[in-house]
Design an enzyme around this catalytic site. Structure first.
Site, mmCIF file in Angstrom:
data_model
loop_
_atom_site.group_PDB
_atom_site.id
_atom_site.type_symbol
_atom_site.label_atom_id
_atom_site.label_comp_id
_atom_site.label_asym_id
_atom_site.label_seq_id
_atom_site.Cartn_x
_atom_site.Cartn_y
_atom_site.Cartn_z
ATOM 1 N N ASP A 14 26.041 11.335 -13.929
ATOM 2 C CA ASP A 14 25.018 11.875 -14.829
ATOM 3 C C ASP A 14 23.788 12.093 -13.965
ATOM 4 O O ASP A 14 23.127 11.132 -13.564
ATOM 5 C CB ASP A 14 24.760 10.864 -15.956
ATOM 6 C CG ASP A 14 23.758 11.379 -16.995
ATOM 7 O OD1 ASP A 14 23.036 12.357 -16.710
ATOM 8 O OD2 ASP A 14 23.699 10.778 -18.090
ATOM 9 N N GLU A 62 28.394 16.321 -20.443
ATOM 10 C CA GLU A 62 27.057 16.662 -20.968
ATOM 11 C C GLU A 62 26.615 18.025 -20.467
ATOM 12 O O GLU A 62 26.532 18.262 -19.266
ATOM 13 C CB GLU A 62 26.059 15.587 -20.505
ATOM 14 C CG GLU A 62 24.629 15.879 -20.915
ATOM 15 C CD GLU A 62 23.679 14.727 -20.599
ATOM 16 O OE1 GLU A 62 23.920 13.995 -19.620
ATOM 17 O OE2 GLU A 62 22.691 14.580 -21.335
ATOM 18 N N ASP A 122 19.909 17.809 -17.216
ATOM 19 C CA ASP A 122 20.546 16.532 -17.579
ATOM 20 C C ASP A 122 22.036 16.793 -17.792
ATOM 21 O O ASP A 122 22.454 17.149 -18.891
ATOM 22 C CB ASP A 122 19.869 15.987 -18.842
ATOM 23 C CG ASP A 122 20.454 14.647 -19.277
ATOM 24 O OD1 ASP A 122 21.220 14.052 -18.501
ATOM 25 O OD2 ASP A 122 20.135 14.204 -20.399
ATOM 26 N N GLU A 146 26.370 15.786 -25.495
ATOM 27 C CA GLU A 146 26.962 14.843 -24.544
ATOM 28 C C GLU A 146 27.830 13.766 -25.202
ATOM 29 O O GLU A 146 27.526 12.584 -25.135
ATOM 30 C CB GLU A 146 25.854 14.179 -23.730
ATOM 31 C CG GLU A 146 24.694 13.605 -24.536
ATOM 32 C CD GLU A 146 23.669 12.923 -23.637
ATOM 33 O OE1 GLU A 146 24.069 12.059 -22.848
ATOM 34 O OE2 GLU A 146 22.481 13.249 -23.731
ATOM 35 N N HIS A 193 14.339 13.164 -21.927
ATOM 36 C CA HIS A 193 14.380 12.960 -23.380
ATOM 37 C C HIS A 193 13.081 13.576 -23.874
ATOM 38 O O HIS A 193 12.042 12.921 -23.912
ATOM 39 C CB HIS A 193 14.490 11.472 -23.734
ATOM 40 C CG HIS A 193 15.783 10.878 -23.248
ATOM 41 N ND1 HIS A 193 15.945 9.556 -22.928
ATOM 42 C CD2 HIS A 193 16.994 11.457 -23.012
ATOM 43 C CE1 HIS A 193 17.191 9.343 -22.513
ATOM 44 N NE2 HIS A 193 17.842 10.479 -22.556
ATOM 45 N N ARG A 235 32.026 10.836 -20.108
ATOM 46 C CA ARG A 235 30.980 11.589 -20.816
ATOM 47 C C ARG A 235 30.966 12.991 -20.216
ATOM 48 O O ARG A 235 31.158 13.159 -19.009
ATOM 49 C CB ARG A 235 29.611 10.918 -20.662
ATOM 50 C CG ARG A 235 28.469 11.710 -21.294
ATOM 51 C CD ARG A 235 27.200 10.887 -21.515
ATOM 52 N NE ARG A 235 26.540 10.452 -20.302
ATOM 53 C CZ ARG A 235 26.599 9.236 -19.783
ATOM 54 N NH1 ARG A 235 27.306 8.296 -20.385
ATOM 55 N NH2 ARG A 235 25.962 8.925 -18.671
ATOM 56 N N HIS A 238 23.628 3.055 -18.583
ATOM 57 C CA HIS A 238 22.551 3.394 -17.647
ATOM 58 C C HIS A 238 22.784 2.743 -16.286
ATOM 59 O O HIS A 238 21.870 2.192 -15.683
ATOM 60 C CB HIS A 238 21.175 3.003 -18.226
ATOM 61 C CG HIS A 238 20.770 3.875 -19.373
ATOM 62 N ND1 HIS A 238 19.746 3.571 -20.235
ATOM 63 C CD2 HIS A 238 21.275 5.068 -19.803
ATOM 64 C CE1 HIS A 238 19.638 4.535 -21.140
ATOM 65 N NE2 HIS A 238 20.563 5.441 -20.906
ATOM 66 N N TYR A 250 34.094 5.342 -24.260
ATOM 67 C CA TYR A 250 33.945 4.266 -23.274
ATOM 68 C C TYR A 250 34.851 3.103 -23.670
ATOM 69 O O TYR A 250 34.686 2.524 -24.745
ATOM 70 C CB TYR A 250 32.478 3.809 -23.214
ATOM 71 C CG TYR A 250 31.532 4.973 -22.997
ATOM 72 C CD1 TYR A 250 31.200 5.404 -21.716
ATOM 73 C CD2 TYR A 250 31.012 5.686 -24.082
ATOM 74 C CE1 TYR A 250 30.374 6.500 -21.518
ATOM 75 C CE2 TYR A 250 30.182 6.782 -23.895
ATOM 76 C CZ TYR A 250 29.869 7.180 -22.613
ATOM 77 O OH TYR A 250 29.048 8.275 -22.430
ATOM 78 N N HIS A 263 26.743 6.140 -28.022
ATOM 79 C CA HIS A 263 25.367 6.673 -27.964
ATOM 80 C C HIS A 263 25.273 7.927 -28.827
ATOM 81 O O HIS A 263 26.240 8.347 -29.446
ATOM 82 C CB HIS A 263 24.959 6.965 -26.507
ATOM 83 C CG HIS A 263 25.936 7.821 -25.761
ATOM 84 N ND1 HIS A 263 26.117 9.155 -26.040
ATOM 85 C CD2 HIS A 263 26.803 7.525 -24.760
ATOM 86 C CE1 HIS A 263 27.042 9.648 -25.227
ATOM 87 N NE2 HIS A 263 27.492 8.678 -24.446
ATOM 88 N N ASP A 313 0.814 -1.214 0.000
ATOM 89 C CA ASP A 313 0.000 0.000 0.000
ATOM 90 C C ASP A 313 0.849 1.267 0.000
ATOM 91 O O ASP A 313 0.454 2.305 0.502
ATOM 92 C CB ASP A 313 -0.968 0.002 1.193
ATOM 93 C CG ASP A 313 -0.222 -0.129 2.518
ATOM 94 O OD1 ASP A 313 1.020 -0.288 2.482
ATOM 95 O OD2 ASP A 313 -0.871 -0.063 3.569
ATOM 96 N N HIS A 338 20.026 15.228 -27.264
ATOM 97 C CA HIS A 338 18.574 15.083 -27.399
ATOM 98 C C HIS A 338 17.896 16.330 -26.884
ATOM 99 O O HIS A 338 18.505 17.122 -26.139
ATOM 100 C CB HIS A 338 18.094 13.836 -26.620
ATOM 101 C CG HIS A 338 18.564 13.804 -25.200
ATOM 102 N ND1 HIS A 338 17.936 14.496 -24.202
ATOM 103 C CD2 HIS A 338 19.645 13.210 -24.613
ATOM 104 C CE1 HIS A 338 18.586 14.300 -23.064
ATOM 105 N NE2 HIS A 338 19.649 13.531 -23.287
HETATM 106 N N1 GLY Z 1 20.649 11.049 -18.451
HETATM 107 C C1 GLY Z 1 20.219 10.450 -19.647
HETATM 108 C C2 GLY Z 1 20.864 11.001 -20.818
HETATM 109 O O1 GLY Z 1 21.916 11.617 -20.712
HETATM 110 O O2 GLY Z 1 20.362 10.929 -21.910
HETATM 111 MN MN MN Z 2 22.478 12.539 -18.942
HETATM 112 MN MN MN Z 3 21.240 13.301 -21.911
#
Ligand code: GLY
Ligand code: MN
Ligand code: MN
Length: 456
Positions: free
Chosen positions: A269, A420, A280, A396, A370, A418, A252, A400, A359, A41, A363
């Protein structure tokens, strides 16, 4: 801390703009989110459906907005929401109710959800088109999807056609209309996005100051969440990634339960959410405050390409052009470092940098991390959408190299980087909303050295 939030006029303007995009004789439905059970609950922290929020600013579960453009071109907005209920409110919290919803949120009419079946039956009569975002609300009502609920309402109207009324004959997915609206941010939205980015930059800075070998990833996550919450961004916009060493090579990674080792990098991140809007941001820095020569070389390559991409952001450029530039830049850099070898043109052609840059470059960003908005992807997967003032996006790039990649020299293995930033396109160029999060090697190393001095 007091933040500038959106006012009722902003939401009314959005509803009118949506109505301007649908023909006369139409109704548009926008359902709110439901609460989601975590276990038994207890529920997950509530997160409003972003399309519903965009048009209402109303942050309760179990609600429905309908926008009507009648056959004689009259515009109306109606909200159905939970009825006031003293007992429920003592246990679970205050409800806005219909009176306050009408007064403070600018709807033309407000009813309880219990009244919705009867009122919708009446409102759908003689309407030609029914618009909603197909598949946007997986749950609605007791145990059905919103698509099922719409079919049920339609069936009820159709059951009355022998009484001389007509039922809607066309269902239209209005996702594209609202997605396009959400893609271009207003000045009021940008005010909030600047605030959430400032808070999130402070959180990244705090993380750098608090990081020490021997601490656990979740302890640094706690520092980040602390800084978000104490500045008013109570929740993160997405699960924070706090990835030490080789964990950074899991894109992720959210376990955040490993120990931080001397000599390794830490990739974070994380972005807060304020009034529904997301930041982000990713920063990568050494656990002990000092980059090793190989970390420094790879980091500088990622930083150089990121800065060079951001410099190019002006109206009319697109992700395809920036992606091509990034791949060429990274390929050259990886050859210079001896990580790739062969003919530059051939390696660019083969997209060989994608082995390490796994990647996309960025975005759209807004209410969703996103965010909504078409990228105009062609057959070759190129994103051809021209940038326009008011768009916000992430840039970003990353590299890797997993620990078990024995195709490269040992000194590169276990490094994941990374960087970003969140970038607004302006009339003349761009604005970096995340410039306050340190990212040059010098800025990171001196910040961490000063933090250590204070501790000792
Ligand atoms: N934090 C997700 C991305 O960088 O797209
Ligand atoms: Mn990110
Ligand atoms: Mn991102």
């Amino acid at each position: 801390m007091k933040h500038t939030l959106l006012n009722v006029e902003e939401f009314k303007t959005r509803r009118l703009k949506l109505l301007a995009n649908i023909p006369v004789g139409s109704i548009a439905f926008f359902p709110a989110a439901k609460e989601i059970t975590r276990s038994n609950d207890t529920e997950y922290a509530f997160c409003q459906n972003k399309n519903f929020y965009y048009l209402t600013g109303f942050n309760e579960p179990d609600a429905l907005l309908i926008l009507i453009k009648s056959n004689d071109d009259q515009l109306q907005s109606i909200l159905f929401s939970r009825a006031k209920d003293p007992l429920q409110e003592i246990w679970h919290g205050r409800r806005i109710g219909q009176e306050k919803a009408k007064k403070h949120y600018g709807f033309d009419q407000c009813y309880t959800l219990e009244e919705s079946d009867e009122i919708l039956l009446e409102r759908l009569t003689d309407i030609k088109e029914l618009h909603y975002c197909f598949g946007d609300a997986p749950n609605f009502g007791e145990c059905q999807t919103f698509d099922q609920q719409v079919s049920q309402w339609l069936a009820s109207v159709k059951a009355k056609v022998r009484q001389g009324i007509t039922a809607p004959h066309t269902l239209v997915d209005c996702s594209a209309v609202i997605n396009e609206m959400r893609l271009i941010k207003s000045d009021a939205e940008l005010d909030i996005m600047r605030q959430v980015n400032d808070i999130s930059c402070a959180a990244h800075q705090r993380a750098m100051e608090k990081t020490l070998a021997g601490k656990f990833e979740y302890q640094i996550e706690a520092e980040i969440l602390h800084e978000f919450a104490r500045n008013g961004a109570r929740f993160p916009a997405y699960a924070s990634i706090v990835a030490g060493g080789d964990n950074a090579n899991i894109l992720h990674y959210t376990n955040n339960d490993d120990v931080l080792n001397d000599g390794e990098l830490l990739l974070i991140d994380a972005g807060g959410e304020l009034a529904g809007y997301a930041a982000d941001i990713t920063r990568t820095f050494p656990v002990n405050g000092k980059f090793t020569p190989s970390q420094r070389a790879l980091y500088q390559l990622v930083l150089d390409v990121q800065n060079a991409v951001i410099e190019q952001i002006i109206p009319n450029i697109n992700f395809a052009q920036l992606n091509a530039f990034t791949c060429e830049f990274l390929t050259k850099g990886l050859i210079e470092l001896g990580i790739l070898s062969g003919d530059l043109t051939a390696l660019i052609e083969e997209k060989s940098c994608k082995k390490y840059f796994i990647h996309g470059l960025g975005h759209w960003l807004g209410l969703d991390v996103h965010d909504a908005g078409d990228y105009q992807v062609n057959k070759d997967k190129q994103q051809l959408r021209s940038f326009e003032p008011g768009m916000v996006m992430t840039i970003e790039p990353g590299l890797y190299i997993p620990l078990d990649d024995d195709s490269v020299d040992e000194k590169w293995r276990g490094i994941g980087i990374r960087i970003e930033d969140n970038i607004l396109v302006t009339d003349q160029g761009h604005e970096n909303l995340t410039k306050n999060a340190p990212k040059s090697i010098k800025a990171i190393e001196s910040l961490m050295a000063n933090a250590k001095l204070k501790l000792s």
